[in-house]
Design an enzyme around this catalytic site. Structure first.
Site, mmCIF file in Angstrom:
data_model
loop_
_atom_site.group_PDB
_atom_site.id
_atom_site.type_symbol
_atom_site.label_atom_id
_atom_site.label_comp_id
_atom_site.label_asym_id
_atom_site.label_seq_id
_atom_site.Cartn_x
_atom_site.Cartn_y
_atom_site.Cartn_z
ATOM 1 N N ARG A 245 -8.343 -27.670 -7.198
ATOM 2 C CA ARG A 245 -8.985 -25.727 -7.193
ATOM 3 C C ARG A 245 -10.355 -26.579 -6.694
ATOM 4 O O ARG A 245 -11.311 -26.534 -5.566
ATOM 5 C CB ARG A 245 -9.026 -24.845 -7.665
ATOM 6 N N HIS B 114 -6.624 -26.851 -12.283
ATOM 7 C CA HIS B 114 -7.846 -25.845 -11.974
ATOM 8 C C HIS B 114 -8.867 -27.722 -10.914
ATOM 9 O O HIS B 114 -9.272 -26.658 -10.655
ATOM 10 C CB HIS B 114 -8.214 -25.682 -12.611
ATOM 11 N N TYR C 92 -24.321 -21.512 -0.921
ATOM 12 C CA TYR C 92 -24.231 -20.951 0.265
ATOM 13 C C TYR C 92 -24.386 -20.166 1.021
ATOM 14 O O TYR C 92 -25.031 -19.147 0.985
ATOM 15 C CB TYR C 92 -22.435 -20.516 -0.221
ATOM 16 N N ARG D 71 -5.961 -21.116 -6.614
ATOM 17 C CA ARG D 71 -6.289 -20.714 -8.243
ATOM 18 C C ARG D 71 -4.363 -20.591 -8.184
ATOM 19 O O ARG D 71 -3.918 -19.909 -7.454
ATOM 20 C CB ARG D 71 -7.059 -19.255 -9.268
ATOM 21 N N LYS E 157 -9.339 -12.795 -8.662
ATOM 22 C CA LYS E 157 -10.094 -12.206 -10.057
ATOM 23 C C LYS E 157 -9.760 -10.548 -9.115
ATOM 24 O O LYS E 157 -10.575 -10.130 -7.550
ATOM 25 C CB LYS E 157 -10.484 -12.057 -10.283
ATOM 26 N N HIS F 242 -15.213 -16.838 -5.329
ATOM 27 C CA HIS F 242 -16.189 -16.809 -6.234
ATOM 28 C C HIS F 242 -16.650 -15.314 -5.888
ATOM 29 O O HIS F 242 -17.199 -14.958 -5.691
ATOM 30 C CB HIS F 242 -16.665 -17.622 -6.480
#
Length: 308
Positions: free
Chosen positions: A255, A252, A287, A161, A184, A278
């Site tokens: 990314r 963004h 994933y 990010r 985050k 994430h």
């Protein structure tokens, strides 16, 4: 803020201090929360015609919430922005109710306005490469050109990010084959660093004219202060106009391009989710784990600047 009672103003300040102490949220997010909640508190004060203590905040009803949302829409606030404001208001009142013990039902039951989420659009591989090269050519000062190229190479080559790239300090330098990133919510993750990314940062470091103390920001603004995300967005705006790219070509998007190009090259979705930091599969769409050797092979094949 002048319309808000001293008690409500103090409560807001205490909540923001609490959020800052928890860590994991950039200053820009904290400031956005302050702005959104202060706007709500100002409305409620005028709505009730009562600016004494916290009493107006404890008697908010569903009709009051509807009146606020209607006033915001009349003011031209879009559904997405209003949803963000409501989320901040709910967060503040959850915190306040734990201390003041009052009924939150009317606030928490208020539904967020519906809006269609805009998905970030990745750049094609040649466009991502052209974006980095064009950004590097924007500034007449060599160190700033090197800086901007290094930042974009980290976004595209490591999936960072923009806030994560700009939070790096000289403690993180020189970059090694992997980089520990705090994302985050304070969640840490380890991301591989391409040789091209290490070389770009090395090139920038050799030209940067300011101090390089451990706690100093790795990326500096023209006058030596911390580099702002807005400056990177601005040079990308200039570059995308030169390249004829759409307005979605943002930091963004670099990314997002990282993730998309890895997927196209056969990268494993679960591993890419972890690289992006994430917390939800739905955010990255899917994933399963992949070993480091395979991952680095995918990196090298997927990114046009990843070789060498």
């Amino acid at each position: 803020m002048s319309l808000i009672s001293p008690a409500a103003r103090d409560a807001l300040a205490s909540w923001l201090t609490h959020l800052s102490a928890l860590g994991g949220k950039p200053d820009t997010t904290i400031e956005a929360y302050r702005h959104d909640v202060a706007g709500f508190l100002s409305f409620i004060t005028m709505h009730f015609g009562d600016s004494t203590g916290l009493s107006p905040l404890k008697r908010i009803k569903t009709s009051d919430m509807r009146a606020w949302m209607a006033a915001e829409r009349r003011r031209g606030v879009g559904a997405r922005s209003l949803a963000r404001e409501l989320s901040a208001v709910k967060s503040f009142f959850r915190w306040l109710s734990e201390r003041e013990e009052f009924d939150l039902t009317a606030i928490l039951s208020t539904r967020s306005p519906k809006f269609q989420k805009k998905l970030p659009r990745p750049l094609a591989q040649d466009a991502a490469r052209a974006m980095i090269e064009t950004v590097e050519a924007q500034s007449q000062e060599d160190w700033i050109a090197a800086r901007d190229g290094a930042v974009l190479t980290l976004l595209y080559g490591c999936g960072l990010r923009i806030s994560e790239a700009l939070s790096l300090t000289w403690t993180d330098y020189p970059l090694t084959e992997s980089l520990k990133i705090k994302g985050k919510g304070g969640k840490e993750r380890l991301v591989p660093v391409l040789p091209a990314a290490r070389a770009a940062v090395e090139h920038y470091a050799s030209k940067q004219p300011f101090t390089k103390l451990p706690d100093d920001p790795l990326f500096r603004g023209a006058r030596g202060g911390p580099l702002s995300a807005r400056m990177i967005a601005k040079v990308m705006e200039q570059a995308r106009m030169q390249l004829g790219l759409p307005s979605t070509a943002t930091p963004h998007a670099m990314r997002h391009s990282f993730a998309t190009h890895l997927l196209e090259a056969g990268g494993d979705l679960r591993a890419i989710q972890e690289l992006l930091g994430h917390s939800s599969l739905s955010t990255t769409q899917a994933y399963t784990a992949v070993d480091t050797a395979r991952l680095m092979e995918v990196y090298a094949n997927a990114h046009p600047r990843g070789r060498g």
